[in-house]
Design a protein around this motif. Structure first.
Motif, PDB file in Angstrom:
ATOM      1  N   ARG A 137       0.842  -1.186   0.000  1.00  0.00           N
ATOM      2  CA  ARG A 137       0.000   0.000   0.000  1.00  0.00           C
ATOM      3  C   ARG A 137       0.877   1.236   0.000  1.00  0.00           C
ATOM      4  N   SER A 138       0.490   2.227  -0.754  1.00  0.00           N
ATOM      5  CA  SER A 138       1.265   3.457  -0.819  1.00  0.00           C
ATOM      6  C   SER A 138       0.359   4.630  -0.545  1.00  0.00           C
ATOM      7  N   PRO A 139       0.051   4.875   0.738  1.00  0.00           N
ATOM      8  CA  PRO A 139      -0.827   5.968   1.062  1.00  0.00           C
ATOM      9  C   PRO A 139      -0.191   7.299   0.723  1.00  0.00           C
ATOM     10  N   SER A 140      -1.034   8.303   0.494  1.00  0.00           N
ATOM     11  CA  SER A 140      -0.537   9.620   0.188  1.00  0.00           C
ATOM     12  C   SER A 140       0.048  10.244   1.430  1.00  0.00           C
ATOM     13  N   ALA A 141       0.596  11.434   1.293  1.00  0.00           N
ATOM     14  CA  ALA A 141       1.298  12.071   2.399  1.00  0.00           C
ATOM     15  C   ALA A 141       0.427  12.270   3.612  1.00  0.00           C
ATOM     16  N   ASN A 142      -0.860  12.466   3.417  1.00  0.00           N
ATOM     17  CA  ASN A 142      -1.732  12.687   4.574  1.00  0.00           C
ATOM     18  C   ASN A 142      -2.336  11.410   5.092  1.00  0.00           C
ATOM     19  N   GLY A 143      -1.879  10.261   4.559  1.00  0.00           N
ATOM     20  CA  GLY A 143      -2.299   8.976   5.085  1.00  0.00           C
ATOM     21  C   GLY A 143      -3.600   8.470   4.539  1.00  0.00           C
ATOM     22  N   THR A 144      -4.102   9.027   3.448  1.00  0.00           N
ATOM     23  CA  THR A 144      -5.358   8.570   2.889  1.00  0.00           C
ATOM     24  C   THR A 144      -5.135   7.997   1.522  1.00  0.00           C
ATOM     25  N   SER A 145      -6.152   7.345   0.998  1.00  0.00           N
ATOM     26  CA  SER A 145      -6.092   6.790  -0.352  1.00  0.00           C
ATOM     27  C   SER A 145      -7.085   7.530  -1.231  1.00  0.00           C
ATOM     28  N   GLY A 146      -7.326   8.818  -0.888  1.00  0.00           N
ATOM     29  CA  GLY A 146      -8.290   9.596  -1.646  1.00  0.00           C
ATOM     30  C   GLY A 146      -9.510   9.824  -0.807  1.00  0.00           C
ATOM     31  N   GLY A 147     -10.046  11.038  -0.805  1.00  0.00           N
ATOM     32  CA  GLY A 147     -11.219  11.309  -0.004  1.00  0.00           C
ATOM     33  C   GLY A 147     -10.839  11.483   1.444  1.00  0.00           C
ATOM     34  N   GLY A 148     -11.737  11.087   2.379  1.00  0.00           N
ATOM     35  CA  GLY A 148     -11.491  11.254   3.804  1.00  0.00           C
ATOM     36  C   GLY A 148     -10.505  10.235   4.328  1.00  0.00           C
ATOM     37  N   HIS A 149     -10.016  10.482   5.526  1.00  0.00           N
ATOM     38  CA  HIS A 149      -9.078   9.565   6.168  1.00  0.00           C
ATOM     39  C   HIS A 149      -9.801   8.265   6.485  1.00  0.00           C
ATOM     40  N   PRO A 150      -9.235   7.098   6.089  1.00  0.00           N
ATOM     41  CA  PRO A 150      -9.907   5.812   6.325  1.00  0.00           C
ATOM     42  C   PRO A 150     -10.299   5.579   7.775  1.00  0.00           C
ATOM     43  N   LEU A 151      -9.497   6.058   8.730  1.00  0.00           N
ATOM     44  CA  LEU A 151      -9.812   5.817  10.135  1.00  0.00           C
ATOM     45  C   LEU A 151     -11.118   6.478  10.557  1.00  0.00           C
ATOM     46  N   THR A 152     -11.527   7.552   9.851  1.00  0.00           N
ATOM     47  CA  THR A 152     -12.775   8.227  10.212  1.00  0.00           C
ATOM     48  C   THR A 152     -13.987   7.383   9.867  1.00  0.00           C
ATOM     49  N   GLU A 153     -13.791   6.355   9.033  1.00  0.00           N
ATOM     50  CA  GLU A 153     -14.901   5.489   8.649  1.00  0.00           C
ATOM     51  C   GLU A 153     -15.149   4.379   9.663  1.00  0.00           C
ATOM     52  N   LEU A 154     -14.203   4.175  10.585  1.00  0.00           N
ATOM     53  CA  LEU A 154     -14.346   3.099  11.562  1.00  0.00           C
ATOM     54  C   LEU A 154     -15.322   3.483  12.663  1.00  0.00           C
ATOM     55  N   THR A 155     -16.072   2.488  13.151  1.00  0.00           N
ATOM     56  CA  THR A 155     -16.926   2.707  14.310  1.00  0.00           C
ATOM     57  C   THR A 155     -16.042   2.767  15.556  1.00  0.00           C
ATOM     58  N   PRO A 156     -16.532   3.305  16.674  1.00  0.00           N
ATOM     59  CA  PRO A 156     -15.727   3.337  17.900  1.00  0.00           C
ATOM     60  C   PRO A 156     -15.228   1.951  18.306  1.00  0.00           C
ATOM     61  N   GLN A 157     -16.078   0.928  18.144  1.00  0.00           N
ATOM     62  CA  GLN A 157     -15.649  -0.423  18.515  1.00  0.00           C
ATOM     63  C   GLN A 157     -14.573  -0.938  17.574  1.00  0.00           C
ATOM     64  N   GLU A 158     -14.688  -0.624  16.286  1.00  0.00           N
ATOM     65  CA  GLU A 158     -13.663  -1.036  15.327  1.00  0.00           C
ATOM     66  C   GLU A 158     -12.342  -0.335  15.631  1.00  0.00           C
ATOM     67  N   GLU A 159     -12.395   0.918  16.086  1.00  0.00           N
ATOM     68  CA  GLU A 159     -11.180   1.618  16.472  1.00  0.00           C
ATOM     69  C   GLU A 159     -10.516   0.929  17.660  1.00  0.00           C
ATOM     70  N   ARG A 160     -11.330   0.501  18.628  1.00  0.00           N
ATOM     71  CA  ARG A 160     -10.775  -0.196  19.789  1.00  0.00           C
ATOM     72  C   ARG A 160     -10.138  -1.522  19.367  1.00  0.00           C
ATOM     73  N   VAL A 161     -10.810  -2.222  18.459  1.00  0.00           N
ATOM     74  CA  VAL A 161     -10.266  -3.493  17.960  1.00  0.00           C
ATOM     75  C   VAL A 161      -8.948  -3.251  17.233  1.00  0.00           C
ATOM     76  N   LEU A 162      -8.880  -2.210  16.407  1.00  0.00           N
ATOM     77  CA  LEU A 162      -7.653  -1.900  15.682  1.00  0.00           C
ATOM     78  C   LEU A 162      -6.515  -1.581  16.648  1.00  0.00           C
ATOM     79  N   ASP A 163      -6.803  -0.811  17.686  1.00  0.00           N
ATOM     80  CA  ASP A 163      -5.777  -0.493  18.681  1.00  0.00           C
ATOM     81  C   ASP A 163      -5.204  -1.763  19.301  1.00  0.00           C
ATOM     82  N   LEU A 164      -6.071  -2.742  19.571  1.00  0.00           N
ATOM     83  CA  LEU A 164      -5.616  -3.981  20.194  1.00  0.00           C
ATOM     84  C   LEU A 164      -4.888  -4.875  19.196  1.00  0.00           C
ATOM     85  N   ILE A 165      -5.256  -4.791  17.916  1.00  0.00           N
ATOM     86  CA  ILE A 165      -4.498  -5.498  16.880  1.00  0.00           C
ATOM     87  C   ILE A 165      -3.078  -4.944  16.828  1.00  0.00           C
ATOM     88  N   VAL A 166      -2.957  -3.616  16.899  1.00  0.00           N
ATOM     89  CA  VAL A 166      -1.639  -2.976  16.899  1.00  0.00           C
ATOM     90  C   VAL A 166      -0.817  -3.443  18.094  1.00  0.00           C
TER      91      VAL A 166
END
Length: 219
Positions: A137-166
């Motif tokens: 993956r080659s994200p642009s300088a602002n960390g997106t692949s076009g349009g809004g930041h992908p992380l803004t599309e995640l639900t609060p629970q999905e964000e928590r899950v992602l944090d724990l995956i990290v």
């Protein structure tokens, strides 16, 4: 509050130097040390230090492997990978293993002590100028692949899950941490991967670490 530390390095003089630097900085206690990966992987979970300072390259393995093993057994133990080499693949592997920092041995003593304290407090650190690259993956300088930041599309629970995956947790461990079924965790993982436009869990982990944790500069 005293921060407890375990040191893993195959050179006795390096271990002695690290111990003296950290103890003299104040507020840090060395609870154990080892020169072998296998021994450290056994002793660290038993000692439960706040931070494990792990040499990246060892005669019988690597600090990254030790990091992965101890954090799978006890995610509360934070880990810093200490290395002489600025290696992009090792940096990425460290993120996937759940390390909170990947720093070079050229670091000054006071900065190392500060890094240990900050990691113990829950921060994720990296050396100035390091970048974690997401495979495939080659994200642009602002960390997106076009349009809004992908992380803004995640639900609060999905964000928590992602944090724990990290953090390096498995689906079962995430379910236990969030008090939800393992199948529900799997559904969240599938959904967040689709929203982040990645095909593998490891890609989601590296992406999440880059934009949420390891992407922070420190000095």
């Amino acid at each position: 509050m005293t921060v407890t530390v375990f040191i893993l390095d195959d050179h006795e003089l390096v271990r002695r130097g690290l111990r003296e630097i950290l103890v003299e900085a104040g507020g840090i206690e060395i609870v154990g040390e080892s020169g072998l990966a296998r021994e450290a992987a056994r002793r660290i979970p038993a000692l439960r230090p706040d931070v494990a300072l792990l040499d990246a390259r060892l005669p019988d393995g690597s600090g990254i492997e030790v990091c992965r093993e101890i954090r799978s057994r006890d995610p509360s133990i934070k880990a810093i990978i200490l290395t002489s080499y600025d290696d992009q693949e090792a940096l990425t592997a460290s993120v996937l293993a759940g390390a909170a920092g990947y720093i070079l041995k050229q670091i000054h003593g006071p900065d190392l002590a500060d890094a240990v304290r900050r990691v113990a407090a829950g921060e994720m650190l990296r050396e100035r100028g390091q970048t974690v690259r997401v495979p495939g993956r080659s994200p642009s300088a602002n960390g997106t692949s076009g349009g809004g930041h992908p992380l803004t599309e995640l639900t609060p629970q999905e964000e928590r899950v992602l944090d724990l995956i990290v953090e390096g947790l498995t689906n079962r461990q995430i379910g236990q941490r969030l008090n939800i079924a393992e199948k529900t965790v799997k559904n969240h993982v599938t959904s967040l991967m689709a929203k982040l436009h990645v095909e593998r869990r490891t890609q989601a982990a590296v992406y999440g670490a880059r934009v949420r944790g390891f992407g922070r500069r420190w000095s």
